[in-house]
Design a protein around this motif. Sequence first.
Motif, PDB file in Angstrom:
ATOM      1  N   TYR A   1       0.837  -1.199   0.000  1.00  0.00           N
ATOM      2  CA  TYR A   1       0.000   0.000   0.000  1.00  0.00           C
ATOM      3  C   TYR A   1       0.878   1.258   0.000  1.00  0.00           C
ATOM      4  O   TYR A   1       1.944   1.286   0.627  1.00  0.00           O
ATOM      5  CB  TYR A   1      -0.919   0.026   1.229  1.00  0.00           C
ATOM      6  CG  TYR A   1      -1.935  -1.093   1.239  1.00  0.00           C
ATOM      7  CD1 TYR A   1      -3.229  -0.885   0.774  1.00  0.00           C
ATOM      8  CD2 TYR A   1      -1.596  -2.365   1.713  1.00  0.00           C
ATOM      9  CE1 TYR A   1      -4.162  -1.907   0.781  1.00  0.00           C
ATOM     10  CE2 TYR A   1      -2.529  -3.393   1.721  1.00  0.00           C
ATOM     11  CZ  TYR A   1      -3.807  -3.162   1.251  1.00  0.00           C
ATOM     12  OH  TYR A   1      -4.728  -4.172   1.255  1.00  0.00           O
ATOM     13  N   SER A   2       0.383   2.294  -0.692  1.00  0.00           N
ATOM     14  CA  SER A   2       1.095   3.564  -0.725  1.00  0.00           C
ATOM     15  C   SER A   2       0.830   4.350   0.542  1.00  0.00           C
ATOM     16  O   SER A   2      -0.015   3.971   1.370  1.00  0.00           O
ATOM     17  CB  SER A   2       0.648   4.388  -1.939  1.00  0.00           C
ATOM     18  OG  SER A   2      -0.690   4.845  -1.758  1.00  0.00           O
TER      19      SER A   2
ATOM     20  N   ASN B   1      -3.502   3.589  -0.993  1.00  0.00           N
ATOM     21  CA  ASN B   1      -3.901   2.898  -2.222  1.00  0.00           C
ATOM     22  C   ASN B   1      -3.131   1.601  -2.381  1.00  0.00           C
ATOM     23  O   ASN B   1      -1.935   1.527  -2.068  1.00  0.00           O
ATOM     24  CB  ASN B   1      -3.641   3.795  -3.435  1.00  0.00           C
ATOM     25  CG  ASN B   1      -4.461   5.067  -3.402  1.00  0.00           C
ATOM     26  OD1 ASN B   1      -5.610   5.058  -2.978  1.00  0.00           O
ATOM     27  ND2 ASN B   1      -3.861   6.176  -3.824  1.00  0.00           N
TER      28      ASN B   1
ATOM     29  N   TYR C   1       5.415   3.480   3.130  1.00  0.00           N
ATOM     30  CA  TYR C   1       4.751   2.440   2.353  1.00  0.00           C
ATOM     31  C   TYR C   1       4.513   1.246   3.273  1.00  0.00           C
ATOM     32  O   TYR C   1       5.343   0.963   4.157  1.00  0.00           O
ATOM     33  CB  TYR C   1       5.594   2.045   1.136  1.00  0.00           C
ATOM     34  CG  TYR C   1       5.757   3.188   0.167  1.00  0.00           C
ATOM     35  CD1 TYR C   1       4.947   3.300  -0.961  1.00  0.00           C
ATOM     36  CD2 TYR C   1       6.712   4.188   0.386  1.00  0.00           C
ATOM     37  CE1 TYR C   1       5.081   4.361  -1.844  1.00  0.00           C
ATOM     38  CE2 TYR C   1       6.848   5.263  -0.498  1.00  0.00           C
ATOM     39  CZ  TYR C   1       6.032   5.333  -1.604  1.00  0.00           C
ATOM     40  OH  TYR C   1       6.159   6.379  -2.465  1.00  0.00           O
TER      41      TYR C   1
ATOM     42  N   PHE D   1       9.320  -1.325  -6.253  1.00  0.00           N
ATOM     43  CA  PHE D   1       8.588  -0.072  -6.402  1.00  0.00           C
ATOM     44  C   PHE D   1       9.535   1.098  -6.167  1.00  0.00           C
ATOM     45  O   PHE D   1      10.650   0.919  -5.654  1.00  0.00           O
ATOM     46  CB  PHE D   1       7.406   0.009  -5.424  1.00  0.00           C
ATOM     47  CG  PHE D   1       7.790  -0.049  -3.962  1.00  0.00           C
ATOM     48  CD1 PHE D   1       7.897   1.113  -3.208  1.00  0.00           C
ATOM     49  CD2 PHE D   1       8.047  -1.266  -3.340  1.00  0.00           C
ATOM     50  CE1 PHE D   1       8.245   1.070  -1.873  1.00  0.00           C
ATOM     51  CE2 PHE D   1       8.406  -1.322  -2.005  1.00  0.00           C
ATOM     52  CZ  PHE D   1       8.501  -0.151  -1.262  1.00  0.00           C
TER      53      PHE D   1
ATOM     54  N   LEU E   1      -1.003  -0.848  -4.199  1.00  0.00           N
ATOM     55  CA  LEU E   1      -0.073  -0.770  -5.326  1.00  0.00           C
ATOM     56  C   LEU E   1       0.171  -2.130  -5.972  1.00  0.00           C
ATOM     57  O   LEU E   1       0.360  -2.222  -7.179  1.00  0.00           O
ATOM     58  CB  LEU E   1       1.264  -0.182  -4.856  1.00  0.00           C
ATOM     59  CG  LEU E   1       1.224   1.219  -4.252  1.00  0.00           C
ATOM     60  CD1 LEU E   1       2.620   1.641  -3.802  1.00  0.00           C
ATOM     61  CD2 LEU E   1       0.663   2.230  -5.239  1.00  0.00           C
ATOM     62  N   ASP E   2       0.173  -3.184  -5.140  1.00  0.00           N
ATOM     63  CA  ASP E   2       0.468  -4.529  -5.657  1.00  0.00           C
ATOM     64  C   ASP E   2      -0.041  -5.553  -4.661  1.00  0.00           C
ATOM     65  O   ASP E   2      -0.143  -5.268  -3.450  1.00  0.00           O
ATOM     66  CB  ASP E   2       1.972  -4.693  -5.872  1.00  0.00           C
ATOM     67  CG  ASP E   2       2.303  -5.848  -6.809  1.00  0.00           C
ATOM     68  OD1 ASP E   2       1.354  -6.540  -7.257  1.00  0.00           O
ATOM     69  OD2 ASP E   2       3.495  -6.056  -7.100  1.00  0.00           O
TER      70      ASP E   2
END
Length: 335
Positions: A96-97, A101, A127, A119, A103-104
Amino acid sequence: MTRARDRLLWVFLGVLFFLSVIPCGCRTRCPIDVDETFAKALRIWPGIDIPDSIDAKCDPVDWRSFSYPQDVKVQVTISFGDLFKAHSCEGEIGLYSFEGNLLDTRPVVPQTRVYEFTFTAQKEKSYYFKISARKGKSAYVLRAEVSPIDPCASCPPERCCKEAGLCCEPGTVCKGKECVPADVCDPPCGRGFLCVVGRCEEACPQGCGKGYYCDEARRACVPTSPKQKQVIPEKPKVETLPRCPAGKTYNPKTGQCEGGGSNIVGKVIEATQTGKGVEVIINRGSDHGVRKGQTATVGGYQFTIGTVSATRCKATIPNASADELKGKTVTIFGD
């Protein structure tokens, strides 16, 4: 009768106690979970193996956080179980960002031991990794590695300041170790050159042929006059001036060969083809005694001096070619 009743009561109470004690004695006690939410996420330190474990019954979720004091490329590896041996855990890993959000994400299955996430981390932004198990349990090792970001990976060559570690903004170019406006050259470009993205380039690298000149704004050779379908007049015959003895020059005003004491001798230092003929610049001016309106000759052509400065004078010679006049000796006649 009373004794029998008392005995039955004690047996009943004993059974109740046994039923209440036995399950408690067999229940597994789980350790206190210290990283079950992102607010309690434990820090990931780069370059260090971080061991941990996850258990669908006692420790179903682990949160980890990563941040760095500068922009970097990050690779995080999470290895489950032992080498060459399948683990028994099933679950999921999510990245997560700092904005929350996703991310992966990767599903965790017994057949796969190693999971890699790559990333780009922004400076001092956090993160998060969420490691969850829905079945089984397993130990795991987490390791993060960082590497510098190439500032010019997606940067045009003229905007790349690699030594300064940055990519210049659009409209600017890299010069030395700093970004400067793209349309400014320091020092300024000379004649025949243009400032292109901070560098001087020739406007017409191949040069222009006879009858053409370089249009610097268009970076192209263009005719000195518009092309027209017309009969090209014959080149007028050049009047041959009489030869004079050494030390004397022919003066067309008097028609005589005169001593050169009052004449001024110079040289054509620049010749430019124009629609009116050839515009010449001569390396003699008012400091040498030249005045506007004086008669002069060069290469068999007679002409009149026009503009005069301290060390230069200018004139236009009709029906001449710039190539044949450049560098020629000029004689400017005295009164």
